[in-house]
Motif scaffolding. Structure first.
Motif, short mmCIF file in Angstrom:
data_model
loop_
_atom_site.label_atom_id
_atom_site.label_comp_id
_atom_site.label_asym_id
_atom_site.label_seq_id
_atom_site.Cartn_x
_atom_site.Cartn_y
_atom_site.Cartn_z
N THR A 1 -3.68 -2.62 -1.49
CA THR A 1 -4.87 -1.93 -0.98
C THR A 1 -4.75 -0.44 -1.28
O THR A 1 -3.65 0.11 -1.37
CB THR A 1 -5.03 -2.08 0.55
N HIS A 2 -5.90 0.18 -1.43
CA HIS A 2 -5.93 1.62 -1.67
C HIS A 2 -7.16 2.19 -1.00
O HIS A 2 -8.23 1.60 -1.03
CB HIS A 2 -5.94 1.94 -3.16
N VAL A 3 -6.99 3.36 -0.41
CA VAL A 3 -8.13 4.04 0.21
C VAL A 3 -9.19 4.33 -0.85
O VAL A 3 -8.90 4.64 -1.99
CB VAL A 3 -7.66 5.35 0.89
N ALA B 1 6.39 7.08 -3.03
CA ALA B 1 6.27 8.06 -4.13
C ALA B 1 5.29 7.60 -5.20
O ALA B 1 5.58 7.69 -6.39
CB ALA B 1 7.64 8.35 -4.74
N GLU B 2 4.11 7.14 -4.78
CA GLU B 2 3.11 6.74 -5.77
C GLU B 2 2.66 7.93 -6.57
O GLU B 2 2.38 7.82 -7.77
CB GLU B 2 1.91 6.08 -5.08
N GLU B 3 2.58 9.10 -5.94
CA GLU B 3 2.11 10.29 -6.66
C GLU B 3 3.07 10.66 -7.80
O GLU B 3 2.67 11.35 -8.73
CB GLU B 3 1.94 11.47 -5.71
N GLN B 4 4.31 10.22 -7.70
CA GLN B 4 5.28 10.44 -8.77
C GLN B 4 5.38 9.20 -9.66
O GLN B 4 6.21 9.17 -10.56
CB GLN B 4 6.65 10.76 -8.17
N GLY C 1 -3.90 14.34 1.57
CA GLY C 1 -5.05 14.72 0.76
C GLY C 1 -5.39 13.69 -0.30
O GLY C 1 -5.80 14.04 -1.40
N GLU C 2 -5.22 12.45 0.04
CA GLU C 2 -5.72 11.34 -0.77
C GLU C 2 -6.08 10.22 0.19
O GLU C 2 -7.09 9.55 0.00
CB GLU C 2 -4.69 10.84 -1.79
N GLY C 3 -5.28 10.07 1.22
CA GLY C 3 -5.58 9.04 2.20
C GLY C 3 -4.59 7.90 2.23
O GLY C 3 -4.88 6.82 2.76
N HIS C 4 -3.38 8.11 1.69
CA HIS C 4 -2.36 7.06 1.71
C HIS C 4 -1.84 6.78 3.12
O HIS C 4 -0.97 5.94 3.28
CB HIS C 4 -1.17 7.45 0.82
N ASN C 5 -2.37 7.47 4.11
CA ASN C 5 -1.97 7.18 5.49
C ASN C 5 -2.67 5.94 6.05
O ASN C 5 -2.32 5.48 7.14
CB ASN C 5 -2.29 8.36 6.41
N SER D 1 0.85 -1.19 0.00
CA SER D 1 0.00 0.00 0.00
C SER D 1 0.88 1.24 0.00
O SER D 1 1.99 1.23 0.55
CB SER D 1 -0.93 0.01 1.21
N ASP D 2 0.38 2.31 -0.62
CA ASP D 2 1.16 3.54 -0.76
C ASP D 2 1.27 4.29 0.57
O ASP D 2 0.42 4.12 1.45
CB ASP D 2 0.51 4.45 -1.80
N ILE D 3 2.29 5.13 0.67
CA ILE D 3 2.50 5.84 1.94
C ILE D 3 2.71 7.35 1.78
O ILE D 3 2.87 8.05 2.78
CB ILE D 3 3.70 5.25 2.73
ZN ZN Z 1 -3.28 6.73 -4.39
#
Ligand code: ZN
Length: 536
Positions: free
Chosen positions: A203-205, A178-181, A141-145, A113-115
């Motif tokens: 998994t993804h929010v 760095a999923e956003e990149q 502001g996406e929910g990768h937490n 899962s992304d962080i």
């Molecule tokens: Zn994402």
């Protein structure tokens, strides 16, 4: 636990004898026993609610951008080590990437899962209008937490059952850095992280439970930086002596903005200028523009990247400057998810059901939707349908996720779990509002149950793994095999976001969550849940 010895004896007795040849190395769990273990894992996940909530809140408070997830990774590695995982850090030369492993033998289940966070998304959780913790700072502001909390909770709950019942298998947990990149998953593939993996559960929010198979709507991409080199001169005194690198950037952008009219509707091309020169009276010697070039298939992405390079070369010629070697800083294949695994996860979503939302949860969600002037439908109360392939002719384009690269290497699914508010813009401070509130916590707990149950399906049903691979080999990759979009010379762009985090980290640090003193992050911040806009 008093019943554990009996439970083990029962589970061994119930091992099924009839198995297809390929699965003979592992026993199949009897359906009743599997169902009982699922209930047990779900109950364990419920008992771990505080643990899950703390992970969600902790990562929220770090709010780190891609490649700079140092606090987040240190924390998660610590949690995993405390829980018996062996962790390798610095995977693939990426300082914030790691790989946690527990167990032995087959099957090998990868959980990811992304962080990373979003620029300018700092926001107080539980507050239904814009109210940043630190103005201008990044945030979730996406929910990768929330995703790591989902998979780590699931893994620990399943591990407990595996240990007791001596169920063979290996669990590997990895972060989407760095999923956003779109910055790392192709490198993790190149590094061999997924080499021996049988099933990859990502998994993804989301704002609902969602899982699907085949190619979904959306794109893959090449993310490339085009930098130009000119010569400085006095911009007023002798502009003819200079050559402006910024001219090349602008000409390239103009070229794309004319060409845009003649692209397929599903194509997405967007850019930011990262270097536009220093000051107006000096002709810019250097300039750099960063492009995301998105299309719906591998070959179209390659063509679009070629077109980008042509534009850059032409712009350089017009401006009389040099185009430096084009740097690929990110890439993603269009996603293709595994049918048998998606169907298994979907059955588990139906078993788990959506969380029970409180009146406060719904009040926050509706207030946020009102703030956005979208229909105030509140939180999801019906599970979405199982996603099915979107034919290429129907694909309207959209975002990308570098999980695509993993999905073309091993059977993969993405389990979206209901931790956020429907109808929000994404990549925005609004999407942070729910992410350290009971909405996110309940969604993460529900998500952990689905992931845990799906892990049990993979562990207890060797034929499921066989059919997942059969789909992968005979359907998905029959006519299309993975070729990385990154080139041999490309390296992870680990310096990205360094300067933004350097600017904000010390301002954010006082807001890091301290679970030893506060039950929740909302409590630490002294936020009344929910905080709605005072009505005039
Ligand atoms: Zn994402």
């Amino acid at each position: 636990m008093s019943g554990s010895r009996t439970a083990r004896a029962v589970s061994l007795l119930l091992l099924c004898a009839a198995m297809p040849a390929a699965a003979q190395q592992r026993p199949t769990l009897d359906a009743k026993r599997l169902a009982a273990l699922k209930q047990e894992v779900a109950a364990e996940v419920d008992r771990m609610q505080v643990f899950t909530q703390q992970m969600v809140d902790q990562l929220f408070s770090f709010g780190e951008l891609g490649f700079q997830e140092f606090e987040s990774s240190k924390y998660l590695v610590g949690v995993l080590r405390q829980n018996g995982f062996t962790v390798t850090e610095h995977v693939g030369g990426i300082p914030t990437a790691w790989l946690a492993t527990w167990g032995s033998g087959k099957p090998v289940i990868a959980l990811g899962s992304d962080i990373d966070g979003i620029p300018q998304a700092s926001q107080k959780p539980g507050v239904a209008y814009r109210d940043p913790l630190v103005e201008g700072a990044p945030g979730h502001g996406e929910g990768h937490n929330s995703g790591q909390a989902v998979i780590i909770t699931a893994a620990i709950a399943v591990k407990k059952v595996m240990e007791r019942d001596r169920i063979p298998g290996t669990v590997k947990i990895w972060p989407g850095v760095a999923e956003e990149q779109l910055g790392t998953k192709a490198y993790l593939v190149r590094e061999g992280v997924f080499k021996d993996v049988d099933a990859n559960i990502f998994t993804h929010v989301g704002d609902n439970f969602q899982v699907g198979w085949g190619q979904e709507e959306g794109t893959g991409l090449v993310s490339a930086q085009y930098s130009f080199l000119g010569e400085t001169a006095h911009a007023a005194g002798a502009p003819w002596r200079g050559r402006s690198a910024l001219d090349a950037v602008e000409l390239m952008d103009i070229g794309w903005n004319f060409r845009r009219e003649h692209l397929r509707p599903a194509t997405r091309v967007h850019y930011v200028i990262k270097d536009g020169g220093d000051q107006p009276n000096v002709v810019p010697r250097t300039a750099m523009v960063w492009y995301y070039l998105r299309e719906t298939s591998y070959s179209r992405i390659k063509d679009l990247f070629e077109l980008g390079n042509t534009m850059a070369n032409s712009a350089a010629q017009m401006a009389g400057v040099t185009l430096n070697p084009v740097r690929i800083v990110g890439s993603a294949w269009p996603t293709h998810f595994n049918k048998p695994l998606a169907e298994a996860a979907y059955r588990n979503m139906q078993l788990v059901g959506l969380p029970t939302w409180s009146a406060d949860d719904q009040a926050l969600a509706k207030a946020v939707q009102q703030e956005l002037k979208v229909p105030p439908t509140g939180l999801a109360t019906t599970i979405e349908k199982l996603g099915t392939p979107v034919p290429d002719s129907m694909n309207r384009g959209g975002g990308s996720d570098d999980i695509g690269d993993v999905s073309w290497n091993v059977p993969t699914i993405t389990v979206s779990f209901p931790s956020n508010i429907p109808n929000t813009p994404g990549h925005n401070w609004v999407n942070a509002i729910a992410m350290a509130t009971p909405i996110a916590h309940k969604g993460a707990t529900a998500g952990a149950k689905v992931v845990g149950m799906t892990m049990l399906d993979v562990l207890g049903q060797p034929p499921l793994v066989d059919s997942a691979w059969s789909y992968f080999k005979n359907v998905q990759t029959k006519d299309q095999q993975y070729v990385p979009l990154i080139r041999a010379e490309d390296r992870p762009a680990i310096e990205l976001n360094e300067s933004i985090m350097a600017k904000y980290r010390e301002k954010m640090r006082p807001f890091y969550y301290d679970p030893t003193r506060y039950k929740t992050y909302l409590e630490q911040l002294g936020i009344t849940y929910p905080t709605l806009k005072p009505q005039p």
